[in-house]
Design a protein around this motif. Structure first.
Motif, PDB file in Angstrom:
ATOM      1  N   ARG A   1       0.850  -1.190   0.000  1.00  0.00           N
ATOM      2  CA  ARG A   1       0.000   0.000   0.000  1.00  0.00           C
ATOM      3  C   ARG A   1       0.885   1.239   0.000  1.00  0.00           C
ATOM      4  NH1 ARG A   1      -5.148  -0.456   1.254  1.00  0.00           N
ATOM      5  NH2 ARG A   1      -5.147   1.560   2.287  1.00  0.00           N
ATOM      6  N   GLU A   2       0.370   2.336  -0.533  1.00  0.00           N
ATOM      7  CA  GLU A   2       1.140   3.577  -0.651  1.00  0.00           C
ATOM      8  C   GLU A   2       1.690   4.008   0.697  1.00  0.00           C
ATOM      9  OE1 GLU A   2       2.870   7.207  -1.535  1.00  0.00           O
ATOM     10  OE2 GLU A   2       2.506   5.453  -2.758  1.00  0.00           O
TER      11      GLU A   2
ATOM     12  N   ASP B   1      -2.143  13.620  -7.695  1.00  0.00           N
ATOM     13  CA  ASP B   1      -2.488  12.767  -6.564  1.00  0.00           C
ATOM     14  C   ASP B   1      -1.563  11.554  -6.560  1.00  0.00           C
ATOM     15  OD1 ASP B   1      -3.646  10.909  -4.772  1.00  0.00           O
ATOM     16  OD2 ASP B   1      -5.685  11.626  -5.196  1.00  0.00           O
TER      17      ASP B   1
ATOM     18  N   ALA C   1      -7.805   7.252 -15.315  1.00  0.00           N
ATOM     19  CA  ALA C   1      -8.076   7.538 -13.908  1.00  0.00           C
ATOM     20  C   ALA C   1      -8.216   9.039 -13.646  1.00  0.00           C
ATOM     21  CB  ALA C   1      -6.958   6.958 -13.041  1.00  0.00           C
TER      22      ALA C   1
ATOM     23  N   ARG D   1      -2.138  -1.468  -9.838  1.00  0.00           N
ATOM     24  CA  ARG D   1      -3.254  -2.311 -10.308  1.00  0.00           C
ATOM     25  C   ARG D   1      -3.118  -2.652 -11.792  1.00  0.00           C
ATOM     26  NH1 ARG D   1      -6.826   1.025  -7.464  1.00  0.00           N
ATOM     27  NH2 ARG D   1      -7.565   1.908  -9.414  1.00  0.00           N
TER      28      ARG D   1
ATOM     29  N   ILE E   1      -5.964  11.429 -13.820  1.00  0.00           N
ATOM     30  CA  ILE E   1      -4.848  11.935 -13.023  1.00  0.00           C
ATOM     31  C   ILE E   1      -3.996  12.831 -13.906  1.00  0.00           C
ATOM     32  CG2 ILE E   1      -2.775  11.323 -11.725  1.00  0.00           C
ATOM     33  CD1 ILE E   1      -4.211   8.629 -11.093  1.00  0.00           C
TER      34      ILE E   1
ATOM     35  N   GLU F   1      -0.940   9.221  -4.288  1.00  0.00           N
ATOM     36  CA  GLU F   1      -1.490   7.967  -3.771  1.00  0.00           C
ATOM     37  C   GLU F   1      -2.398   7.293  -4.789  1.00  0.00           C
ATOM     38  OE1 GLU F   1      -3.013   8.189   0.225  1.00  0.00           O
ATOM     39  OE2 GLU F   1      -1.398   9.533   0.814  1.00  0.00           O
ATOM     40  N   LEU F   2      -3.272   8.058  -5.425  1.00  0.00           N
ATOM     41  CA  LEU F   2      -4.157   7.489  -6.434  1.00  0.00           C
ATOM     42  C   LEU F   2      -3.348   6.987  -7.628  1.00  0.00           C
ATOM     43  CD1 LEU F   2      -6.959   6.807  -7.493  1.00  0.00           C
ATOM     44  CD2 LEU F   2      -7.130   9.167  -8.353  1.00  0.00           C
ATOM     45  N   ALA F   3      -2.387   7.772  -8.081  1.00  0.00           N
ATOM     46  CA  ALA F   3      -1.555   7.365  -9.215  1.00  0.00           C
ATOM     47  C   ALA F   3      -0.819   6.065  -8.901  1.00  0.00           C
ATOM     48  CB  ALA F   3      -0.570   8.472  -9.584  1.00  0.00           C
ATOM     49  N   THR F   4      -0.243   5.974  -7.715  1.00  0.00           N
ATOM     50  CA  THR F   4       0.477   4.766  -7.323  1.00  0.00           C
ATOM     51  C   THR F   4      -0.444   3.557  -7.323  1.00  0.00           C
ATOM     52  OG1 THR F   4       2.087   6.011  -6.033  1.00  0.00           O
ATOM     53  CG2 THR F   4       1.795   3.699  -5.442  1.00  0.00           C
ATOM     54  N   SER F   5      -1.588   3.713  -6.723  1.00  0.00           N
ATOM     55  CA  SER F   5      -2.559   2.619  -6.649  1.00  0.00           C
ATOM     56  C   SER F   5      -3.003   2.165  -8.038  1.00  0.00           C
ATOM     57  CB  SER F   5      -3.762   3.082  -5.821  1.00  0.00           C
ATOM     58  OG  SER F   5      -4.773   2.110  -5.827  1.00  0.00           O
ATOM     59  N   VAL F   6      -3.333   3.123  -8.894  1.00  0.00           N
ATOM     60  CA  VAL F   6      -3.790   2.814 -10.259  1.00  0.00           C
ATOM     61  C   VAL F   6      -2.674   2.137 -11.057  1.00  0.00           C
ATOM     62  CG1 VAL F   6      -4.420   3.907 -12.459  1.00  0.00           C
ATOM     63  CG2 VAL F   6      -5.590   4.576 -10.350  1.00  0.00           C
TER      64      VAL F   6
END
Length: 153
Positions: free
Chosen positions: A7-8, A130, A104, A140, A106, A132-137
């Motif tokens: 996780r981030e 963002d 996404a 995935r 971003i 955290e969102l970029a990392t998560s996307v």
């Protein structure tokens, strides 16, 4: 090493320093000498210049030591975080990366390549709206997102 799935919040974000200097010949070399003389290696940089001043954006292998050296030499700077992502094979990876971030919604503010290849692959540093969102996307979508530890000695 497999793709990262942490996780981030569990990864150390990559620190970028934006250093403000006069737009005069030799200023980049002066900065490099200060940092390397203090045991800090620059792993990526880009320069934005204007008539009077320049901003040198850089990523280093030891942000704590770099911060101390900049402060010790009274060099104006600020810090931000970047997302560093590996581009494993070809130009097609860049297209996929950009399409993934667009899907996404971003925004990318700027990017530049890193000179280091921790796992033998090209690495692109991105300043996005963002982290955290970029990392998560990206994770995935099977991209390897690097941490500060990955680019440090």
């Amino acid at each position: 090493m497999g793709l990262q799935t942490a996780r981030e919040g569990e990864r150390e974000k990559i620190t970028q320093f934006s250093v403000y200097v006069e737009n005069k010949a030799g200023r980049l070399l002066d900065l490099v000498r200060i940092l390397t003389g203090g045991g800090v290696d620059i792993v990526g940089f880009t320069i934005l210049d204007s008539i009077d001043a320049a901003v040198i954006r850089l990523v280093v292998d030891d942000p704590t030591n770099a911060r101390s050296l900049l402060q010790e030499h009274t060099i104006a700077f600020n810090e931000s975080t970047l997302v560093a992502v590996e581009l494993p094979q070809s130009a097609e990876d860049l297209r996929k990366l950009l399409a993934t971030l667009l899907q996404a919604e971003i925004n990318i503010y700027f990017s530049y390549p890193l000179m280091t290849r921790p796992y033998g692959k090209a690495v692109l540093a991105l300043r996005v709206e963002d982290d955290e969102l970029a990392t998560s996307v990206l994770i995935r979508n099977q991209f390897r997102v690097l941490s500060q530890k990955d680019i440090s000695r």
